[in-house]
Design a protein around this motif. Sequence first.
Motif, mmCIF file in Angstrom:
data_model
loop_
_atom_site.group_PDB
_atom_site.id
_atom_site.type_symbol
_atom_site.label_atom_id
_atom_site.label_comp_id
_atom_site.label_asym_id
_atom_site.label_seq_id
_atom_site.Cartn_x
_atom_site.Cartn_y
_atom_site.Cartn_z
ATOM 1 N N LEU A 167 0.847 -1.119 0.080
ATOM 2 C CA LEU A 167 0.107 -0.085 -0.098
ATOM 3 C C LEU A 167 0.925 1.234 -0.068
ATOM 4 N N ALA A 168 2.070 1.068 0.810
ATOM 5 C CA ALA A 168 2.833 2.646 1.037
ATOM 6 C C ALA A 168 3.468 2.805 -0.336
ATOM 7 N N ALA A 172 -0.310 7.081 -6.396
ATOM 8 C CA ALA A 172 -1.483 7.964 -5.659
ATOM 9 C C ALA A 172 -2.603 7.602 -6.451
ATOM 10 N N HIS A 173 -2.626 7.131 -7.761
ATOM 11 C CA HIS A 173 -4.090 7.007 -8.579
ATOM 12 C C HIS A 173 -4.339 5.658 -8.546
ATOM 13 N N GLN A 174 -3.560 4.746 -7.768
ATOM 14 C CA GLN A 174 -4.138 3.334 -7.848
ATOM 15 C C GLN A 174 -5.590 2.909 -7.158
ATOM 16 N N ARG A 175 -6.382 2.081 -7.826
ATOM 17 C CA ARG A 175 -7.741 1.734 -7.246
ATOM 18 C C ARG A 175 -7.535 0.250 -6.791
ATOM 19 N N GLY A 176 -8.333 -0.189 -5.748
ATOM 20 C CA GLY A 176 -8.422 -1.531 -5.339
ATOM 21 C C GLY A 176 -8.887 -1.602 -4.143
ATOM 22 N N GLY A 193 -1.290 4.671 2.012
ATOM 23 C CA GLY A 193 -1.918 4.036 0.758
ATOM 24 C C GLY A 193 -2.637 5.022 -0.020
ATOM 25 N N PRO A 194 -2.967 4.706 -1.326
ATOM 26 C CA PRO A 194 -3.762 5.745 -2.182
ATOM 27 C C PRO A 194 -5.216 5.779 -1.557
ATOM 28 N N ALA A 195 -5.793 6.861 -1.795
ATOM 29 C CA ALA A 195 -6.983 6.944 -1.181
ATOM 30 C C ALA A 195 -8.227 6.040 -1.987
#
Length: 265
Positions: A167-168, A172-176, A193-195
């Motif tokens: 996650l770290a 930043a744009h990752q989805r999941g 991690g990413p929002a």
Amino acid sequence: MARTNLNAARIKPEVAALLTLRVLRSERLSPHFQRVTLGGGDAERFRPMGFDQWFRLFIPVAEDSLSRLPNKLDMMAYLKFLTIAKASRPVLRNYTVRAHRADGPELDVDVILHEPAGPAATWARTCAPGDPVAILDEGVGFNPPAAVEEVRLVGDESALPAIAGILASLPAHQRGHAVIEIPADEDRQPLTGPAGVEVTWLARSGAHATPGVAALEFARGLPPAAGPCYGWAAGEQALATGMRRHWVAAGLPKDHIMFCGYWRA
């Protein structure tokens, strides 16, 4: 033998060499986690790769325990390692880099505490600053194809450090979605991690609940990914292999899956 496709999927370190480090400190994080911070010695030679970077940890049991260790651990080296007399052969376990800090440098290792306590858990609770250990870097298992739009991470408490590292390291744009099963609510940890990656914590219903069952059941019930997806599952063997079967049945290509049974209930 734990089932996994880790060796086929992993990104190996550019240079793998035996490093000797020292315990800097040890702290109790929660009822089932102890964090040991390592540094000194060869720490500056360690190359952080992020994600679920893992290593072999050699815990000495005698003064000469770290004197005959290999610079890699292939089958021949492992068989030779087993010829070391038990009185001096170090305890060997696999662990994930929970965090690495260039200031020092130093790295954190989160060790699961359970009863009856094994040798690694006993070491984590009783080690003192200055105690030596040795590590062999083994690289990264999280290795998604470039076209992936969504990630699914599923694991129990033994996979929490790896999921935290992934996650770290994600953009930043990752989805999941990350699903993490833990023994108790108090074992939750702050994660970065990413929002766009939702995190679901699942605390087991009791001391006698089978590890991995809750995470497997929850993750199987998630809606299918909207686009190309990468699945990563680790922890208790039935959880890891169960998620692989589920993802394959759902149409996920096998090269879009990394699964590893860390242990067997």
